[in-house]
Design a protein around this motif. Sequence first.
Motif, PDB file in Angstrom:
ATOM      1  N   SER A 138      -6.359  -7.823 -18.696  1.00 36.25           N
ATOM      2  CA  SER A 138      -5.122  -7.641 -19.464  1.00 36.25           C
ATOM      3  C   SER A 138      -4.162  -8.813 -19.318  1.00 36.25           C
ATOM      4  CB  SER A 138      -4.407  -6.376 -18.992  1.00 36.25           C
ATOM      5  OG  SER A 138      -3.938  -6.557 -17.658  1.00 36.25           O
ATOM      6  N   HIS A 139      -4.290  -9.558 -18.231  1.00 36.78           N
ATOM      7  CA  HIS A 139      -3.370 -10.647 -17.889  1.00 36.78           C
ATOM      8  C   HIS A 139      -1.950 -10.143 -17.677  1.00 36.78           C
ATOM      9  CE1 HIS A 139      -6.562 -13.494 -18.507  1.00 36.78           C
ATOM     10  NE2 HIS A 139      -6.805 -12.939 -19.668  1.00 36.78           N
ATOM     11  N   LEU A 140      -1.800  -8.832 -17.478  1.00 35.78           N
ATOM     12  CA  LEU A 140      -0.486  -8.273 -17.178  1.00 35.78           C
ATOM     13  C   LEU A 140      -0.115  -8.592 -15.737  1.00 35.78           C
ATOM     14  CD1 LEU A 140      -0.744  -4.747 -18.825  1.00 35.78           C
ATOM     15  CD2 LEU A 140       0.633  -6.681 -19.592  1.00 35.78           C
ATOM     16  N   PRO A 141       1.122  -9.032 -15.528  1.00 35.42           N
ATOM     17  CA  PRO A 141       1.535  -9.320 -14.158  1.00 35.42           C
ATOM     18  C   PRO A 141       1.876  -8.026 -13.415  1.00 35.42           C
ATOM     19  CG  PRO A 141       3.336  -9.743 -15.656  1.00 35.42           C
ATOM     20  CD  PRO A 141       2.151  -9.371 -16.511  1.00 35.42           C
ATOM     21  N   LEU A 142       1.625  -8.045 -12.135  1.00 43.43           N
ATOM     22  CA  LEU A 142       2.002  -6.950 -11.256  1.00 43.43           C
ATOM     23  C   LEU A 142       2.660  -7.603 -10.065  1.00 43.43           C
ATOM     24  CD1 LEU A 142       1.814  -3.919 -10.405  1.00 43.43           C
ATOM     25  CD2 LEU A 142      -0.343  -4.518  -9.288  1.00 43.43           C
ATOM     26  N   GLY A 143       3.873  -7.217  -9.775  1.00 39.68           N
ATOM     27  CA  GLY A 143       4.519  -7.848  -8.635  1.00 39.68           C
ATOM     28  C   GLY A 143       5.859  -7.253  -8.311  1.00 39.68           C
ATOM     29  N   GLY A 144       6.304  -7.555  -7.136  1.00 43.50           N
ATOM     30  CA  GLY A 144       7.597  -7.112  -6.661  1.00 43.50           C
ATOM     31  C   GLY A 144       7.561  -6.821  -5.178  1.00 43.50           C
ATOM     32  N   GLU A 145       8.608  -6.191  -4.728  1.00 47.07           N
ATOM     33  CA  GLU A 145       8.723  -5.824  -3.316  1.00 47.07           C
ATOM     34  C   GLU A 145       7.768  -4.684  -3.002  1.00 47.07           C
ATOM     35  OE1 GLU A 145      10.798  -7.529  -1.053  1.00 47.07           O
ATOM     36  OE2 GLU A 145      10.816  -8.823  -2.815  1.00 47.07           O
ATOM     37  N   ILE A 146       7.193  -4.732  -1.804  1.00 45.39           N
ATOM     38  CA  ILE A 146       6.291  -3.673  -1.365  1.00 45.39           C
ATOM     39  C   ILE A 146       6.479  -3.499   0.137  1.00 45.39           C
ATOM     40  CG2 ILE A 146       4.310  -5.200  -1.037  1.00 45.39           C
ATOM     41  CD1 ILE A 146       2.628  -2.778  -2.252  1.00 45.39           C
ATOM     42  N   TYR A 147       6.309  -2.265   0.574  1.00 48.97           N
ATOM     43  CA  TYR A 147       6.522  -1.908   1.976  1.00 48.97           C
ATOM     44  C   TYR A 147       5.280  -1.200   2.487  1.00 48.97           C
ATOM     45  CZ  TYR A 147      11.184  -2.924   0.420  1.00 48.97           C
ATOM     46  OH  TYR A 147      12.263  -3.561  -0.122  1.00 48.97           O
ATOM     47  N   TYR A 148       4.713  -1.726   3.575  1.00 45.69           N
ATOM     48  CA  TYR A 148       3.520  -1.148   4.179  1.00 45.69           C
ATOM     49  C   TYR A 148       3.918  -0.464   5.484  1.00 45.69           C
ATOM     50  CZ  TYR A 148       0.895  -4.296   1.108  1.00 45.69           C
ATOM     51  OH  TYR A 148       0.381  -4.959   0.024  1.00 45.69           O
ATOM     52  N   CYS A 149       3.608   0.808   5.590  1.00 49.22           N
ATOM     53  CA  CYS A 149       3.816   1.574   6.819  1.00 49.22           C
ATOM     54  C   CYS A 149       2.454   1.705   7.476  1.00 49.22           C
ATOM     55  CB  CYS A 149       4.362   2.960   6.507  1.00 49.22           C
ATOM     56  SG  CYS A 149       5.899   2.957   5.592  1.00 49.22           S
ATOM     57  N   MET A 150       2.360   1.261   8.728  1.00 48.65           N
ATOM     58  CA  MET A 150       1.071   1.283   9.427  1.00 48.65           C
ATOM     59  C   MET A 150       1.220   1.965  10.782  1.00 48.65           C
ATOM     60  SD  MET A 150      -0.170  -2.509   8.458  1.00 48.65           S
ATOM     61  CE  MET A 150       1.361  -3.144   7.837  1.00 48.65           C
ATOM     62  N   TRP A 151       0.306   2.887  11.035  1.00 46.81           N
ATOM     63  CA  TRP A 151       0.240   3.581  12.318  1.00 46.81           C
ATOM     64  C   TRP A 151      -0.980   3.057  13.045  1.00 46.81           C
ATOM     65  CZ3 TRP A 151       2.103   5.506   7.880  1.00 46.81           C
ATOM     66  CH2 TRP A 151       3.264   6.292   7.912  1.00 46.81           C
ATOM     67  N   LEU A 152      -0.806   2.633  14.294  1.00 38.05           N
ATOM     68  CA  LEU A 152      -1.895   2.027  15.054  1.00 38.05           C
ATOM     69  C   LEU A 152      -2.270   2.853  16.278  1.00 38.05           C
ATOM     70  CD1 LEU A 152      -0.150  -0.429  13.708  1.00 38.05           C
ATOM     71  CD2 LEU A 152      -1.837  -1.755  14.898  1.00 38.05           C
ATOM     72  N   ARG A 153      -3.540   2.740  16.608  1.00 31.87           N
ATOM     73  CA  ARG A 153      -4.079   3.375  17.815  1.00 31.87           C
ATOM     74  C   ARG A 153      -5.186   2.463  18.326  1.00 31.87           C
ATOM     75  NH1 ARG A 153      -5.574   8.876  16.170  1.00 31.87           N
ATOM     76  NH2 ARG A 153      -7.099   7.804  14.894  1.00 31.87           N
ATOM     77  N   HIS A 154      -5.090   2.061  19.576  1.00 32.43           N
ATOM     78  CA  HIS A 154      -6.093   1.196  20.201  1.00 32.43           C
ATOM     79  C   HIS A 154      -6.325  -0.091  19.394  1.00 32.43           C
ATOM     80  CE1 HIS A 154      -6.804   4.587  22.791  1.00 32.43           C
ATOM     81  NE2 HIS A 154      -7.184   5.324  21.775  1.00 32.43           N
ATOM     82  N   GLY A 155      -5.249  -0.650  18.851  1.00 29.21           N
ATOM     83  CA  GLY A 155      -5.349  -1.918  18.144  1.00 29.21           C
ATOM     84  C   GLY A 155      -5.896  -1.851  16.730  1.00 29.21           C
ATOM     85  N   ARG A 156      -6.060  -0.642  16.203  1.00 30.61           N
ATOM     86  CA  ARG A 156      -6.552  -0.468  14.817  1.00 30.61           C
ATOM     87  C   ARG A 156      -5.621   0.466  14.057  1.00 30.61           C
ATOM     88  NH1 ARG A 156     -12.677  -1.301  14.195  1.00 30.61           N
ATOM     89  NH2 ARG A 156     -13.094  -2.418  16.099  1.00 30.61           N
ATOM     90  N   CYS A 157      -5.632   0.292  12.766  1.00 29.28           N
ATOM     91  CA  CYS A 157      -4.805   1.119  11.901  1.00 29.28           C
ATOM     92  C   CYS A 157      -5.529   2.439  11.617  1.00 29.28           C
ATOM     93  CB  CYS A 157      -4.538   0.381  10.601  1.00 29.28           C
ATOM     94  SG  CYS A 157      -3.367   1.214   9.523  1.00 29.28           S
ATOM     95  N   PHE A 158      -4.853   3.565  11.897  1.00 32.47           N
ATOM     96  CA  PHE A 158      -5.468   4.848  11.574  1.00 32.47           C
ATOM     97  C   PHE A 158      -4.789   5.515  10.384  1.00 32.47           C
ATOM     98  CE2 PHE A 158      -2.258   6.189  14.652  1.00 32.47           C
ATOM     99  CZ  PHE A 158      -1.757   7.354  14.108  1.00 32.47           C
ATOM    100  N   ARG A 159      -3.663   4.960   9.943  1.00 38.98           N
ATOM    101  CA  ARG A 159      -2.996   5.450   8.735  1.00 38.98           C
ATOM    102  C   ARG A 159      -2.184   4.294   8.155  1.00 38.98           C
ATOM    103  NH1 ARG A 159      -1.316  10.459   6.664  1.00 38.98           N
ATOM    104  NH2 ARG A 159       0.516  10.304   5.345  1.00 38.98           N
ATOM    105  N   GLU A 160      -2.283   4.139   6.844  1.00 35.65           N
ATOM    106  CA  GLU A 160      -1.487   3.126   6.155  1.00 35.65           C
ATOM    107  C   GLU A 160      -0.987   3.716   4.848  1.00 35.65           C
ATOM    108  OE1 GLU A 160      -1.925  -1.348   4.262  1.00 35.65           O
ATOM    109  OE2 GLU A 160      -3.273  -0.737   5.873  1.00 35.65           O
ATOM    110  N   GLU A 161       0.310   3.535   4.619  1.00 34.41           N
ATOM    111  CA  GLU A 161       0.934   3.985   3.370  1.00 34.41           C
ATOM    112  C   GLU A 161       1.678   2.811   2.759  1.00 34.41           C
ATOM    113  OE1 GLU A 161       3.504   7.383   3.543  1.00 34.41           O
ATOM    114  OE2 GLU A 161       2.166   8.467   4.898  1.00 34.41           O
ATOM    115  N   HIS A 162       1.598   2.681   1.442  1.00 38.01           N
ATOM    116  CA  HIS A 162       2.323   1.646   0.710  1.00 38.01           C
ATOM    117  C   HIS A 162       3.441   2.312  -0.094  1.00 38.01           C
ATOM    118  CE1 HIS A 162      -1.616  -0.894   0.604  1.00 38.01           C
ATOM    119  NE2 HIS A 162      -1.242  -0.565   1.827  1.00 38.01           N
ATOM    120  N   HIS A 163       4.591   1.666  -0.124  1.00 42.27           N
ATOM    121  CA  HIS A 163       5.748   2.201  -0.852  1.00 42.27           C
ATOM    122  C   HIS A 163       6.427   1.090  -1.638  1.00 42.27           C
ATOM    123  CE1 HIS A 163       5.671   6.143   1.104  1.00 42.27           C
ATOM    124  NE2 HIS A 163       5.186   5.475   2.138  1.00 42.27           N
ATOM    125  N   LEU A 164       7.067   1.466  -2.738  1.00 41.54           N
ATOM    126  CA  LEU A 164       7.790   0.500  -3.561  1.00 41.54           C
ATOM    127  C   LEU A 164       9.257   0.389  -3.183  1.00 41.54           C
ATOM    128  CD1 LEU A 164       6.233   1.250  -7.067  1.00 41.54           C
ATOM    129  CD2 LEU A 164       5.736  -0.662  -5.522  1.00 41.54           C
TER     130      LEU A 164
END
Length: 154
Positions: free
Chosen positions: A100-126
């Motif tokens: 489509s060549h449509l642009p996608l962009g802007g601010e984004i926020y990643y919430c990451m929960w870690l356990r033993h050095g790895r991510c066990f939950r990740e949520e993205h928010h605008l």
Amino acid sequence: MSRENVKIVRPWLETFGTWGTTPAEVLAKVARIYDRDADYYPVRKFPEARPCHGHDEIVQFILGYNAAWGSVEFAIRDLIEVGDDRVLACGSLHTEGLESHLPLGGEIYYCMWLRHGRCFREEHHLTIRGALHALGLEGQTLEAAGLTAARPEE
């Protein structure tokens, strides 16, 4: 406060968009970053976004995303350690639809929960408000939630 989780998350985010093109390449990266039973929640407004559970579903989502959007530019603005097991990443994302060549962009926020050095939950928010709420914090700004951003190079 220790910045150990920030040190773990930064390299993941700095390589965002370079996950590879084959299932094996993407799985190798997913296995380094995510717990085997991780939950991954991309921004709900992104085309074909859906919750993913475990390595296989995360790999399939990333492959589909890469096939639709191609190269991704992600810049980290802030990385914030939240408690002992969470990191909030604030940044900007820019890409373009391959067909489509449509642009996608802007601010984004990643919430990451870690356990033993790895991510066990990740949520993205605008919105920062949505990210703070997901992390169990109140407020509409980092300051209102009592958070201080680390400098991007820390």
